[in-house]
Design an enzyme around this catalytic site. Structure first.
Site, mmCIF file in Angstrom:
data_model
loop_
_atom_site.group_PDB
_atom_site.id
_atom_site.type_symbol
_atom_site.label_atom_id
_atom_site.label_comp_id
_atom_site.label_asym_id
_atom_site.label_seq_id
_atom_site.Cartn_x
_atom_site.Cartn_y
_atom_site.Cartn_z
ATOM 1 N N SER A 251 0.855 -1.181 0.000
ATOM 2 C CA SER A 251 0.000 0.000 0.000
ATOM 3 C C SER A 251 0.895 1.235 0.000
ATOM 4 O O SER A 251 2.125 1.118 0.043
ATOM 5 C CB SER A 251 -0.888 -0.001 1.242
ATOM 6 N N LYS A 252 0.249 2.401 -0.005
ATOM 7 C CA LYS A 252 1.010 3.659 -0.069
ATOM 8 C C LYS A 252 2.008 3.779 1.077
ATOM 9 O O LYS A 252 3.018 4.457 0.967
ATOM 10 C CB LYS A 252 0.045 4.840 -0.054
ATOM 11 N N ARG A 253 1.690 3.116 2.174
ATOM 12 C CA ARG A 253 2.585 3.129 3.333
ATOM 13 C C ARG A 253 3.995 2.650 2.966
ATOM 14 O O ARG A 253 4.978 3.024 3.574
ATOM 15 C CB ARG A 253 2.044 2.137 4.371
ATOM 16 N N HIS A 254 4.056 1.759 1.980
ATOM 17 C CA HIS A 254 5.344 1.183 1.600
ATOM 18 C C HIS A 254 6.079 2.034 0.571
ATOM 19 O O HIS A 254 7.159 1.670 0.138
ATOM 20 C CB HIS A 254 5.132 -0.220 1.025
ATOM 21 N N GLY A 255 5.486 3.129 0.143
ATOM 22 C CA GLY A 255 6.133 3.969 -0.871
ATOM 23 C C GLY A 255 5.199 4.127 -2.054
ATOM 24 O O GLY A 255 4.004 3.854 -1.951
#
Ligand code: GLU
Length: 478
Positions: A251-255
């Protein structure tokens, strides 16, 4: 068998790297087997689908080299390729199921459905047990519809186990009773994903459905729809999920998760495509740097090489692969790719072609991202030193002040914007022959006083690319 595969994005956002991976697998599989790669836009979700997202996804696909053989902008035998333009077709097929007693109109309210689902969950029975599934209520339902009332159509789920063959997961069987009667047509007259996806794959003569593992549960419902029509099943391959290093769904959390972001961050399309292919598929010769063309062979890109386990997204590996593709590129090509990443007013554009090419080639082996060339330009123009311990040590050698004095004197007499490579070699030779400075003290001394660094690119190329004014300012600060 003629291979016909498709990528079927919903235009509800920018192209996601997971979607791009699915598209790539389909594209390569078609190319490897002399088949056709079809693009279908699944835009029946009117609220979330937009023309802007569609255009942006098409643009990113084009950037990645994913050129479709049939689909938007090109047309084809089975047009239209937008689901929103195919609604009448879905109605015709829904009517067929209705006349065969395989679907029914459902008049339960949302409230009733919610209570029913909670109760059925507690009792371990499928979620839908409404009265409208009973045949005796169908005449009433039909007359209400005939009188103008709106109701969704639900698929009457058969009480049998459902099986299909998956290239990645082997023989998959879902025991009966896992899902309740599901909606195939909403009361607003639009089809649901599991219905129109099947109708289109059948009408488009799709031979292989290659898509993400998150669709396995949809496949259960879709197989039921295929069977209800007596349509032959396509071959399925559900590729593993992309996860982050923390083993959570990517997800966006990972980049960055959109292709657009990688484009902007200085990744090459061939490198992103290369890396995405490696997530869940492996090369028969264990290669990890390749082009899409190289993979597009029957004996290389096979569906049996998909891995069952989740694929861990590793941005460092992607960067490494990007660097490898930058290294392999011709100078002319690389220059074209770099220039959009140089600000318009950049000093780079004030130099002549040979300066520009020398600059690009000097850093070609070193950088991992196209954006880094602009950083290197900044370094060439940087006038101040970072007095690291290593640099202090170099400056403390008794040979370094001799080099400094000599170069400073020479710089005074340079009238051009840059010193040429020959002049720079003469300086080195002078220090070697006349001042008797050799080896490390010579090279590190030059580097230290001219660049203020203790490591970096080849000095013989670097110094002729650095403005004399910058060299003078740096050396005067020592
Ligand atoms: N529109 C679906 C999606 O974007 C397509 C799934 C499929 O390939 O069948 O996930």
């Amino acid at each position: 068998m003629t291979v016909r595969v498709r990528f079927a994005p919903s235009p509800t956002g920018n192209l996601h790297i997971g979607g791009a991976r699915t598209a790539l697998y389909n594209y390569i599989f078609a190319r490897a087997n002399g088949g056709k790669y079809i693009l279908r836009i699944e835009d029946t979700d009117q609220e979330r689908s937009t023309k802007e997202f569609e255009a942006s996804q098409l643009d990113d696909m084009q950037w990645l080299g994913l050129v479709h053989d049939e689909g938007p902008g090109i047309g084809g035998e089975y047009a239209p390729y937008h689901q929103a333009q195919r609604v009448e077709i879905y109605h015709k097929y829904a009517d067929q199921l209705l006349s065969e007693g395989k679907v029914f109109y459902d008049f339960c309210s949302d409230d009733e459905l919610e209570k029913m689902a909670i109760k059925n969950k507690e009792e371990g029975t499928p979620p839908y047990t409404g009265k409208w599934k009973e045949k005796e209520n169908w005449p009433e339902a039909k007359s209400r519809v005939a009188a103008g009332e709106k109701a969704p159509l639900r698929f009457l789920v058969p009480d049998i186990d459902i099986s299909y063959k998956d290239y990645v997961r082997g023989d998959v069987t879902f025991p009966k009773g896992m899902v309740g009667d599901f909606v195939i047509m909403r009361s607003n007259g639009l089809p649901t994903f599991n219905f129109c996806n099947v109708i289109d794959d059948h009408l488009f003569k799709i031979s292989h459905v290659i898509r993400g593992e998150d669709h396995v549960n949809n496949t259960l419902r879709q197989v039921m729809v295929y069977q209800a029509f007596d349509f032959p099943l396509p071959e399925f391959a559900h590729v593993s999920l992309l996860i982050g290093e923390d083993r959570q769904k990517l997800s966006k959390r990972h980049g960055a998760t959109s292709v657009k972001q990688y484009r902007e961050d200085g990744y090459l399309p061939e490198a992103l495509a290369n890396y995405l292919c490696l997530l869940g598929w492996s090369h028969p010769e264990e290669k990890d740097v390749f082009t899409i063309e190289e993979l597009s062979h029957k004996d290389i890109f096979t569906l049996t090489r998909f891995s069952k386990s989740h694929a861990v997204y590793d941005i460092e590996k992607l960067k490494y692969i990007n660097g490898q593709h930058i290294k392999k590129m011709s100078l002319e090509d690389l220059q074209k790719r770099v220039e959009p990443f140089m600000p318009k007013e950049s000093w780079y554009f004030k130099q002549d072609t040979s300066w520009q090419q020398n600059f690009i080639s000097l850093f070609q082996e070193k950088v991992h991202l196209l954006t880094e060339f602009n950083d290197m330009l900044g370094e060439l123009q940087g006038e101040s030193f970072n007095l690291t311990d290593e640099l202090k040590e170099i400056l403390a050698w008794d040979t370094t002040p001799q080099i400094k004095d000599y170069i400073q004197g020479q710089l005074e007499s340079v009238t051009t914007e840059f010193v040429d490579a020959d002049t720079f070699s003469q300086w080195m030779n002078h220090c070697k022959k006349e001042l008797k400075i050799k080896g490390k003290p010579l090279f590190m001394g030059f580097r230290g006083v001219l660049t203020g660094q203790n490591h970096g690119a080849d000095l013989k190329v670097l110094i002729p690319l650095t403005p004399v004014s910058v060299l003078k300012t740096r050396i005067a600060k020592l």
